[in-house]
Design a protein around this motif. Structure first.
Motif, mmCIF file in Angstrom:
data_model
loop_
_atom_site.group_PDB
_atom_site.id
_atom_site.type_symbol
_atom_site.label_atom_id
_atom_site.label_comp_id
_atom_site.label_asym_id
_atom_site.label_seq_id
_atom_site.Cartn_x
_atom_site.Cartn_y
_atom_site.Cartn_z
ATOM 1 N N ALA A 358 67.710 -10.650 42.106
ATOM 2 C CA ALA A 358 67.864 -9.238 41.752
ATOM 3 C C ALA A 358 68.329 -8.420 42.952
ATOM 4 O O ALA A 358 69.201 -7.551 42.833
ATOM 5 N N LEU A 359 67.743 -8.676 44.110
ATOM 6 C CA LEU A 359 68.135 -7.932 45.313
ATOM 7 C C LEU A 359 69.591 -8.208 45.675
ATOM 8 O O LEU A 359 70.330 -7.311 46.091
ATOM 9 N N TYR A 360 70.010 -9.447 45.498
ATOM 10 C CA TYR A 360 71.384 -9.804 45.863
ATOM 11 C C TYR A 360 72.386 -9.239 44.859
ATOM 12 O O TYR A 360 73.425 -8.691 45.230
ATOM 13 N N ASN A 361 72.061 -9.353 43.571
ATOM 14 C CA ASN A 361 73.017 -8.943 42.537
ATOM 15 C C ASN A 361 73.164 -7.425 42.440
ATOM 16 O O ASN A 361 74.234 -6.921 42.064
ATOM 17 N N THR A 362 72.101 -6.694 42.744
ATOM 18 C CA THR A 362 72.176 -5.233 42.612
ATOM 19 C C THR A 362 72.572 -4.538 43.904
ATOM 20 O O THR A 362 73.266 -3.526 43.878
ATOM 21 N N ALA A 423 64.558 15.417 39.632
ATOM 22 C CA ALA A 423 65.801 14.719 39.960
ATOM 23 C C ALA A 423 65.513 13.443 40.736
ATOM 24 O O ALA A 423 66.135 12.397 40.511
ATOM 25 N N LEU A 424 64.571 13.515 41.668
ATOM 26 C CA LEU A 424 64.232 12.350 42.472
ATOM 27 C C LEU A 424 63.597 11.262 41.610
ATOM 28 O O LEU A 424 63.872 10.064 41.778
ATOM 29 N N ALA A 425 62.761 11.663 40.662
ATOM 30 C CA ALA A 425 62.137 10.689 39.763
ATOM 31 C C ALA A 425 63.191 10.001 38.892
ATOM 32 O O ALA A 425 63.152 8.775 38.706
ATOM 33 N N GLN A 426 64.144 10.753 38.374
ATOM 34 C CA GLN A 426 65.210 10.172 37.564
ATOM 35 C C GLN A 426 66.039 9.182 38.372
ATOM 36 O O GLN A 426 66.425 8.119 37.882
ATOM 37 N N ASP A 427 66.290 9.525 39.614
ATOM 38 C CA ASP A 427 67.085 8.665 40.480
ATOM 39 C C ASP A 427 66.386 7.332 40.729
ATOM 40 O O ASP A 427 66.987 6.262 40.640
ATOM 41 N N LYS A 433 65.322 0.233 37.248
ATOM 42 C CA LYS A 433 65.799 -0.437 36.040
ATOM 43 C C LYS A 433 66.956 -1.383 36.355
ATOM 44 O O LYS A 433 67.103 -2.437 35.712
ATOM 45 N N GLU A 434 67.759 -1.029 37.302
ATOM 46 C CA GLU A 434 68.852 -1.893 37.709
ATOM 47 C C GLU A 434 68.310 -3.200 38.282
ATOM 48 O O GLU A 434 68.835 -4.286 38.006
ATOM 49 N N LEU A 435 67.253 -3.129 39.077
ATOM 50 C CA LEU A 435 66.624 -4.335 39.617
ATOM 51 C C LEU A 435 66.035 -5.208 38.509
ATOM 52 O O LEU A 435 66.164 -6.443 38.524
ATOM 53 N N LEU A 436 65.370 -4.570 37.545
ATOM 54 C CA LEU A 436 64.674 -5.325 36.498
ATOM 55 C C LEU A 436 65.632 -6.089 35.591
ATOM 56 O O LEU A 436 65.232 -7.072 34.959
ATOM 57 N N ASP A 444 62.267 -6.602 30.112
ATOM 58 C CA ASP A 444 61.953 -5.767 28.954
ATOM 59 C C ASP A 444 60.737 -4.859 29.149
ATOM 60 O O ASP A 444 60.344 -4.165 28.210
ATOM 61 N N ILE A 445 60.124 -4.883 30.322
ATOM 62 C CA ILE A 445 58.948 -4.027 30.511
ATOM 63 C C ILE A 445 59.380 -2.566 30.528
ATOM 64 O O ILE A 445 60.515 -2.226 30.876
ATOM 65 N N LEU A 446 58.450 -1.712 30.125
ATOM 66 C CA LEU A 446 58.747 -0.286 30.022
ATOM 67 C C LEU A 446 58.464 0.404 31.351
ATOM 68 O O LEU A 446 57.343 0.384 31.853
ATOM 69 N N VAL A 447 59.500 0.983 31.953
ATOM 70 C CA VAL A 447 59.353 1.849 33.126
ATOM 71 C C VAL A 447 60.040 3.154 32.764
ATOM 72 O O VAL A 447 61.199 3.164 32.378
ATOM 73 N N GLU A 448 59.317 4.250 32.839
ATOM 74 C CA GLU A 448 59.862 5.495 32.300
ATOM 75 C C GLU A 448 59.321 6.699 33.054
ATOM 76 O O GLU A 448 58.265 6.652 33.670
ATOM 77 N N THR A 449 60.094 7.788 33.002
ATOM 78 C CA THR A 449 59.635 9.048 33.593
ATOM 79 C C THR A 449 58.633 9.711 32.652
ATOM 80 O O THR A 449 58.745 9.621 31.428
ATOM 81 N N PHE A 450 57.656 10.375 33.256
ATOM 82 C CA PHE A 450 56.658 11.119 32.491
ATOM 83 C C PHE A 450 56.532 12.487 33.150
ATOM 84 O O PHE A 450 55.756 12.679 34.089
ATOM 85 N N ASP A 451 57.354 13.411 32.679
ATOM 86 C CA ASP A 451 57.354 14.754 33.264
ATOM 87 C C ASP A 451 57.508 15.780 32.165
ATOM 88 O O ASP A 451 57.424 15.464 30.969
#
Length: 1165
Positions: A358-362, A423-427, A433-436, A444-451
């Motif tokens: 993941a680190l290499y591909n992204t 803005a920082l949270a969205q970034d 998500k790109e790493l995952l 498929d795990i859920l990572v999401e903003t909560f604001d």
């Protein structure tokens, strides 16, 4: 009297010496070539300094650069160019004599036209009067020849007539109370390509200085205060000033002609024919698309924005060849920082193959930097971690890798990422998500903003299913912690808490954040989770480790502050806004917005992606408008859509769209406020332009670090404005690089903040002081016993006054729930442009004013305070508006009284009413010239806060009157004397506590004022809304010490809204001494008699203060005895305050609701 100096006040006295001309002074340089000499001196070694960067731990820091021997410590005072008269032995041909007559007539007519309102200096408006002076026709070719002789002093070009439209109200006169709905606005034509252009003539080498009528003589005199504080009248100009400017310009023209004739004589050329040949390029032509006439450039721009740009040094050298470059880079103001090589580190444990892939591909990462490896290893060993390295050094991987590594081992692991901005949270969500995507089993795990922007329908799923949430302190405080039972599963499995941009949590906001973190730790411990690791990242500050311990309340913290990331070659420019006439320092500084726009456009058109930072929102919009104008002038209108502004106030949908376009590279330029100062990854940025010094060195360094995020060479430019602070750093660029980083401070004993969070914690789960003291400190027991409800089991519960949801009563930062909608009604549209906070709206929105949005100008047609909307309509004008207002600050009711030892005077505490009235506005062009003055009839704006006040004793007023000293100036100076000492007693940020500043126009007037103000020193909290922030409460506790230490020499404050104009040091001493009960110690005979220098007594605007109504039912919090004292016979007013308790009592045999004040400090009636 013992003396303590205020934290922001300097004792240094700088004496200015008069210039002396000596016979042995070197002769001034040859004025015939001022530009070449100036450019040569500023482009040589004096402007560029190479600064080596560290290649190992503990590398050298940049130091002050020693000046070459023989150079003085101060810049030369020699004048160049037009301030030196050029003589010529060549006789003037008749053509030049006639041209001189034309010029003098133009100069005379133009200068007097500038004193008249609503008159644009077009050639048609000037022509008849000029021809009356010269007795011959005024032709365009003659004016073009004049412009060719003085290219930097004259602007002669076609402009859109609509941009010059001033009166948007029709032909009738402006009347008091006129409403904007009565204004007549020309509807934009259906065919947007039809433009009527007019030929504009104007001098750009300086303007008439704004003058006002002298209070005594009525004659024009120098204006001594800001425009927004002036009386709502058009400025006046003295005949002396007019004639002086006319003669100055005539002299410039004579020198220009002599220089031209000398040049022609050396070349053997015919001067008349050469002038006609040269002037052909200055004959204006109508533009094809209706934009203004493009200017000549020495260096041609690429036809399209290049995909591969040149290097920064090449582009800087190209810009130096442009016609408008006249040596703006100050001496020693070009710093070059060498590339910094990378330093790798090794992890103590093995990463999974999925993680490596993941680190290499992204991100093409095969090894970690030394600081990344060190911090991750410390986390793996069980420590809390603080990382303090430069911007764009890859800090986000430090908390992403450990969280993903833990998720691979335990799928139930939870992590909470806390960011100060949405803005920082969205970034960061996008980055994770790109790493995952490349991590098998976790994709498929859920990572999401909560604001606050998260739809309500999605919140439950995020709470129950998300493994990582991206949130902010506000949501943690208001939504997550109060609903512990709903979040219990998440909190039980919480393993990592990440707080990015830790340096933001400073002062009052830092105090709130510290208690929120303690509440989080307490709640997690209660559900059996004591295994949380705290990770924090910060910009470079002086005390990162101590600050993290304070914020989180933990003792075990490991600091990583050596930066192993590589960085490309960085160049820093101190770019000073040139004088209006670059060769004439007496013309004054030019327009910093226009200068920044030119530089901005030259960079983006050469392939450099630029972000420009402005201090305030209005500047952000003004700069974007200037950039659009400059792109049109350069005939590159296709680029306009690729430049946008980003600031607070935009709708969430607009913000998300702008962020996407920035990240995808669709935008080539961004104009922003500090909303993008933090580490949002908006793609590759090559340059940063900081428009005006951004208040602190830390802000400047943070902004400068935004460039070069992709390891390319980068550029950072500080554009100096005309203000003293900017010019100080332009004259002393070393200070930018050698000043130490600031220390961060947090007050954990602010009683209002502490009690608020204790009440919130008790709502989340009952308080047991002996168990919870490690979280909330030694004051917990006292607060629990006095201000909370105790049950039979010994637990303390939230007080009823904070119910039903205590967190709603505790505002953690200066945010507002009340917003006004700005609605665009152009052509029948009904769309929301943006939302504006109430406190900003009242000074930004007023009927007839101009509202700026994405660089466009909108006329405010209707403003409804009740409906909380403002209707605006698009107009195309080249001016903005500056409001005129006044503010009255008055206490409402007395809640607490404190006697001053040894004095009959008392200090009072209670709610404060701030009443603000906008009664008119000026129409101002880009050169800050007043075009019109308009009165409006807006309702007053009333806000509430908490504060303290002291009534000035009658003995002080008698002494001041006996010596005819200005009482308002004495009160104002005493207020600033107390304010300057507050940081020594209360941890606070500048501006946290404010006072009522006196306006010179009112206090020095020679006519009676209807606004009589009470003789009172008033201080109130600038933040926290109606409940205040608690800072003035704490200052109230120290009021006697503050007065004892107050020194009349510390009465000037750089933050004074009225520029310290109404100040009397002698009067302040009288006020303070009388408040302390030492009136007999004042040597009255030694006080000044009558009007002080620059502080005339004027007609008295101060009246004796009357003691306010005291809340009749008070709980006395005395040192020896605490109990209830009920004053009979009063029905109490209803107040929603954090210090009240409510109960039912009786009055005249009837059941009534009453309240009592709980005060945290000793007081007496």
């Amino acid at each position: 009297m013992p003396r303590m100096k205020g934290a922001t006040v300097s004792d240094q006295i700088i004496k200015k010496r008069k210039r002396k001309h000596r016979e042995d002074d070197p002769a001034p340089p040859d004025a015939s070539t001022p530009e070449s000499q100036q450019t040569e001196s500023l482009s040589g070694d004096r402007t560029k300094i190479a600064v080596p960067t560290k290649t190992h731990d503990g590398g050298k820091r940049p130091r002050r650069t020693a000046k070459p021997e023989g150079e003085g410590g101060k810049p030369s005072l020699a004048r160049h160019g037009s301030s030196t008269v050029i003589d010529s032995s060549v006789p003037w041909p008749e053509h030049f004599t006639k041209l001189n007559q034309t010029y003098r007539a133009l100069n005379l007519v133009y200068t007097f036209c500038c004193t008249r309102k609503h008159l644009a200096t077009t050639l048609d408006n000037l022509k008849a009067t000029v021809e009356g002076h010269t007795k011959r026709e005024l032709i365009v070719e003659d004016v073009a020849q004049i412009a060719a002789l003085m290219p930097r002093a004259i602007n002669f070009a076609y402009v859109d007539e609509a941009m010059l439209q001033i009166n948007l109200m029709g032909a009738e006169d402006n009347s008091v109370g006129k409403r904007a709905r009565e204004f007549i606005v020309a509807e934009p034509t259906a065919d947007m390509h039809e433009h009527k252009e007019v030929l504009l003539f104007e001098f750009v080498d300086g303007d008439l200085k704004r003058q006002v009528q002298h209070a005594k003589t009525g004659e024009p005199t120098k204006a001594v205060q800001r425009l927004r504080n002036e009386d709502l009248k058009m400025p006046v100009f003295s005949q002396k000033q007019l004639m002086k400017l006319i003669e100055k310009r005539n002299l410039k023209f004579t020198s220009a002609v002599n220089g031209f004739l000398n040049e022609c004589a050396e070349e053997g050329a015919d001067s008349v024919e050469k002038l006609k040949e040269v002037s052909s390029a200055f004959i204006p032509t109508r533009s094809k698309d209706g934009t203004s006439t493009p200017k000549l450039e020495r260096s041609l721009l690429p036809n399209t924005i290049p995909a591969e740009r040149k290097s920064v040094p090449e582009i800087v050298d190209e810009i130096k060849t442009l016609e408008w470059y006249t040596g703006q880079i100050v001496p020693d103001g070009h710093r070059v920082f060498d590339p910094q090589p990378l330093i790798y580190g090794e992890l103590k444990f093995q990463l999974s193959q999925n993680m490596v892939n993941a680190l290499y591909n992204t991100r093409n990462i095969t090894q970690l930097y030394s600081h990344q490896a060190e911090a991750i290893n410390n986390l793996h060993d069980g420590h809390n971690v603080i990382v303090s390295t430069s911007t764009s050094s890859g800090k986000s991987l430090i908390y992403q890798i450990p969280v993903l590594h833990q998720l691979e081992q335990d799928f139930n692991t939870r992590a909470m990422y806390i960011f100060p901005t949405k803005a920082l949270a969205q970034d960061q969500r996008r980055s994770l998500k790109e790493l995952l995507r490349f991590m098998g089993g976790l994709e498929d795990i859920l990572v999401e903003t909560f604001d606050g922007d998260t739809p309500m329908a999605e919140r439950n799923e995020i709470r129950d299913e998300a493994r990582i949430i991206f949130t902010n302190p506000d949501m943690l405080h208001i939504t997550i912690l109060p609903k512990e039972e709903s979040w219990r599963s998440f909190l039980q499995n919480l393993r990592f808490v990440v707080v990015d941009e830790l340096h933001v949590y400073n002062g009052l906001f830092g105090s709130h954040m510290a208690f929120i973190m303690r509440r989080l730790r307490r709640t997690c411990a209660a559900v059996g989770n004591n295994n949380i690791k705290f990770i924090s990242c910060s910009a470079t500050v002086a005390n990162p480790e101590t600050h993290m311990k304070t914020i989180f309340g933990v003792d075990e913290v490991k600091l990583t502050d050596f930066d192993g990331s590589p960085s490309g070659r960085k160049e820093f420019l101190c770019w000073n806004t040139p004088f209006k006439d670059p060769s004439d320092p007496t013309s004054g500084r030019g327009d910093s917005m226009g200068e920044s726009a030119k530089l901005f456009c030259q960079l983006i058109l050469r392939g450099i992606r630029v972000i420009a930072f402005c201090r305030i929102r209005k500047q952000c919009e003004a700069l974007l408008a200037a950039v659009k104008t400059e792109l049109a002038n350069l005939e590159r209108p296709e680029v306009i859509a690729r430049v946008m502004s980003y600031r607070g106030g935009y709708t969430p949908q607009d913000r998300r769209q702008i962020e996407r376009e920035m990240f995808d590279g669709k935008l080539v330029g961004i104009v922003a406020t500090s909303a993008l100062e933090l580490g949002v990854d908006i793609g590759s940025l090559d340059a940063v332009i900081t428009v005006g010094f951004p208040y602190t060195i830390a802000n400047l360094r943070q902004q400068s670090g935004r460039a070069g995020r992709r390891n390319k060479d980068s550029l950072s430019v500080l554009v100096g404005d005309c203000f003293p602070t900017d010019q100080f750093y332009m004259s002393n660029p070393d200070e930018i690089f050698t000043k130490p980083n600031c220390e961060l401070q947090v007050d954990l004993e602010n009683l209002l903040v502490l009690e608020g969070h204790i009440q919130c914690a008790a709502y989340e789960m009952p308080i047991r002081p002996e168990v919870d003291m490690p979280y909330f400190g030694s004051l917990l027991t006292k607060i629990a016993k006095e201000r909370m409800r105790k049950d039979l089991q010994g637990f303390y519960h939230c007080n009823e006054r904070f119910l039903p949801q205590p967190s709603r009563f505790v505002a953690i930062r200066d945010t507002e729930d009340t917003h006004f909608a700005i609605i665009d009604t152009t052509h029948g549209k009904n769309t929301v442009l943006e939302e504006l906070e109430a406190s900003r709206a009242f000074f930004t929105i007023y009927e007839g004013g101009i509202f700026l949005h994405q660089g466009n100008t909108y006329l405010i047609k209707e403003f409804s305070q009740e409906r909380m909307i403002a209707k605006v309509e698009y107009v195309k004008v080249d001016w903005t508006t500056q409001q005129r207002d006044y503010t009255d600050i008055d206490p409402v009711v007395t809640e607490a009284i404190r006697r001053i030892p040894g004095s009959l005077s008392k200090a009072f505490y209670g709610p404060i009413k701030i009443q603000q009235v906008v009664f008119g506005f000026f129409k101002v062009d880009k050169k800050r010239r007043i075009l019109d003055a308009v009165e409006v009839d807006n309702p007053p704006i009333i806000l509430y806060s908490k504060g303290m006040w002291l009534d000035v004793p009658k003995s002080a007023l008698d002494i001041l009157k006996s010596r005819r000293l200005n009482i308002a100036a004495a009160i104002h100076a005493a207020e600033h004397a107390v304010l300057s000492l507050m940081p020594n007693f209360v941890i606070s940020m500048p501006g946290d506590v404010r006072t009522e500043c006196k306006v010179a126009l009112k206090e020095f007037a020679k006519k009676e004022s209807s606004r009589k103000r009470p003789a009172r020193l008033t201080f109130y909290d600038a933040k926290g809304g109606a409940s205040g922030s608690g800072i003035s409460t704490k200052a109230f506790e120290f009021i006697d010490t503050l007065l004892i230490q107050a020194c009349a020499q510390c009465c000037c404050d750089e933050r004074c809204k009225q520029a310290n104009q109404v100040m009397s040091k002698a009067g302040a001493l009288v006020v303070v001494m009388c408040l302390l009960g030492k009136a007999d110690d004042i040597d009255v005979d030694s006080l000044p008699w009558g009007d002080e220098e620059s502080v005339p007594a004027g007609i008295e605007t101060i009246c004796e203060a009357e003691e306010l109504f005291v809340t009749p039912v008070i709980i006395l919090a005395l040192r020896r005895h605490r109990g209830f004292q009920l004053l009979q016979g009063h029905i109490l007013p209803y107040w929603s305050c954090g210090y009240y308790r409510w109960w039912l009592g009786t009055h005249s045999g009837k059941l009534v609701r009453t309240c009592a004040l709980v005060c945290p400090y000793p007081m007496s009636l």
